[in-house]
Design a protein around this motif. Structure first.
Motif, PDB file in Angstrom:
ATOM      1  N   HIS A   1     -33.921 -40.406 -19.163  1.00  0.00           N
ATOM      2  CA  HIS A   1     -33.370 -40.403 -17.808  1.00  0.00           C
ATOM      3  C   HIS A   1     -32.064 -39.613 -17.707  1.00  0.00           C
ATOM      4  O   HIS A   1     -31.271 -39.836 -16.802  1.00  0.00           O
ATOM      5  CB  HIS A   1     -33.172 -41.839 -17.336  1.00  0.00           C
ATOM      6  CG  HIS A   1     -34.435 -42.648 -17.374  1.00  0.00           C
ATOM      7  ND1 HIS A   1     -35.496 -42.405 -16.526  1.00  0.00           N
ATOM      8  CD2 HIS A   1     -34.816 -43.675 -18.176  1.00  0.00           C
ATOM      9  CE1 HIS A   1     -36.475 -43.253 -16.802  1.00  0.00           C
ATOM     10  NE2 HIS A   1     -36.096 -44.028 -17.794  1.00  0.00           N
ATOM     11  N   GLY A   2     -31.848 -38.718 -18.645  1.00  0.00           N
ATOM     12  CA  GLY A   2     -30.701 -37.837 -18.580  1.00  0.00           C
ATOM     13  C   GLY A   2     -29.378 -38.575 -18.562  1.00  0.00           C
ATOM     14  O   GLY A   2     -29.146 -39.504 -19.341  1.00  0.00           O
ATOM     15  N   SER A   3     -28.504 -38.204 -17.630  1.00  0.00           N
ATOM     16  CA  SER A   3     -27.164 -38.794 -17.561  1.00  0.00           C
ATOM     17  C   SER A   3     -27.106 -40.066 -16.740  1.00  0.00           C
ATOM     18  O   SER A   3     -26.032 -40.663 -16.577  1.00  0.00           O
ATOM     19  CB  SER A   3     -26.181 -37.768 -16.970  1.00  0.00           C
ATOM     20  OG  SER A   3     -26.573 -37.407 -15.646  1.00  0.00           O
TER      21      SER A   3
ATOM     22  N   SER B   1     -38.308 -48.627 -16.085  1.00  0.00           N
ATOM     23  CA  SER B   1     -36.852 -48.683 -16.250  1.00  0.00           C
ATOM     24  C   SER B   1     -36.195 -48.614 -14.881  1.00  0.00           C
ATOM     25  O   SER B   1     -36.720 -47.979 -13.950  1.00  0.00           O
ATOM     26  CB  SER B   1     -36.340 -47.511 -17.097  1.00  0.00           C
ATOM     27  OG  SER B   1     -36.893 -47.531 -18.395  1.00  0.00           O
ATOM     28  N   ALA B   2     -35.054 -49.264 -14.754  1.00  0.00           N
ATOM     29  CA  ALA B   2     -34.223 -49.116 -13.561  1.00  0.00           C
ATOM     30  C   ALA B   2     -33.118 -48.128 -13.885  1.00  0.00           C
ATOM     31  O   ALA B   2     -32.540 -48.181 -14.975  1.00  0.00           O
ATOM     32  CB  ALA B   2     -33.644 -50.460 -13.146  1.00  0.00           C
ATOM     33  N   VAL B   3     -32.824 -47.239 -12.958  1.00  0.00           N
ATOM     34  CA  VAL B   3     -31.799 -46.225 -13.191  1.00  0.00           C
ATOM     35  C   VAL B   3     -30.848 -46.153 -12.008  1.00  0.00           C
ATOM     36  O   VAL B   3     -31.227 -46.417 -10.854  1.00  0.00           O
ATOM     37  CB  VAL B   3     -32.422 -44.834 -13.452  1.00  0.00           C
ATOM     38  CG1 VAL B   3     -33.229 -44.827 -14.734  1.00  0.00           C
ATOM     39  CG2 VAL B   3     -33.278 -44.382 -12.277  1.00  0.00           C
ATOM     40  N   ALA B   4     -29.605 -45.802 -12.309  1.00  0.00           N
ATOM     41  CA  ALA B   4     -28.573 -45.643 -11.281  1.00  0.00           C
ATOM     42  C   ALA B   4     -27.496 -44.722 -11.830  1.00  0.00           C
ATOM     43  O   ALA B   4     -27.414 -44.489 -13.050  1.00  0.00           O
ATOM     44  CB  ALA B   4     -27.972 -46.990 -10.883  1.00  0.00           C
TER      45      ALA B   4
END
Length: 219
Positions: free
Chosen positions: A71-73, A189-192
């Motif tokens: 998910h990168g950064s 996955s959760a991403v923010a």
């Protein structure tokens, strides 16, 4: 009065969540009464879309992604590892079915939006079960996984579905796994963004969602 308005604004929290239509309808929406009973001060806006939203441009506050974990950064919280299992209503497959018997059933299939992910299909399942040469064009095809789940619940046929998305129905006995073989799926996955101003609310929501997805459901 001004103090009261400020206090109300401080206690009211809003976050926008980007999820696929299938995840929204199968996981989040049925559990909203549970969420609001425990988090009445938080308001969720659910954006159900297949589009990969840009969190850095503010198109959503938090997103649920399905993939291999890159998910990168973005900050990422693993929610659950998935597997795909053949399911049907109990009356359709009492005592289970062999792979050969499954070929004679009406099989429900959905088209993966991102073919590069190499998602589970009935063809791959049949090969793993020792019954290669299956023609997926013989399946009843749908464009969305939620539609496949609903068709399975309506007794149309046997579906190869995410164990995460049908966990509630399996617990309730509305669907049963008709063969023990499963195929590995990917990871939810959760991403923010790491610097999001509503980070505390996002983390609270993610903690609730992870407990929902990993624990027993009776929705």
């Amino acid at each position: 009065m001004a103090a009261g308005v400020n206090e109300l604004s401080a206690s009211s929290r809003h976050i926008r969540i980007s999820v696929t239509p299938a995840f929204a309808s199968r996981v989040i929406v049925p559990a909203l009464p549970q969420f609001y009973s425990a988090h009445a001060e938080t308001t969720l806006a659910i954006d159900a879309t297949e589009r990969l939203v840009d969190l850095r441009r503010g198109e959503a506050d938090v997103a649920v992604r399905y993939g291999r974990g890159d998910h990168g950064s973005l900050d990422a919280w693993p929610l659950a590892d998935d597997e795909y299992i053949p399911v049907a209503v109990p009356g359709l497959a009492r005592g289970g079915l062999t792979a050969a018997a499954l070929k004679r059933q009406r099989l429900l299939h959905f088209r993966w939006k991102n073919e590069q992910l190499g998602g589970p299909t009935w063809g791959r399942w049949m090969t793993a079960a020792g019954s290669p040469g299956f023609n997926e064009s013989d399946c009843v095809n749908f464009s969305d996984e939620a539609l496949v789940a609903q068709a399975a619940l309506d007794g149309v046929g046997v579906a190869l579905l995410s164990s995460v998305l049908v966990r509630g129905e399996l617990v309730q006995g509305r669907l049963v796994q008709v063969h023990p073989l499963s195929l590995p799926g990917l990871r939810f996955s959760a991403v923010a963004t790491p610097d999001h101003p509503e980070r505390e609310t996002i983390v609270e929501f993610v903690r609730w969602l992870k407990a929902l997805m990993q624990g027993p459901q009776s929705l």
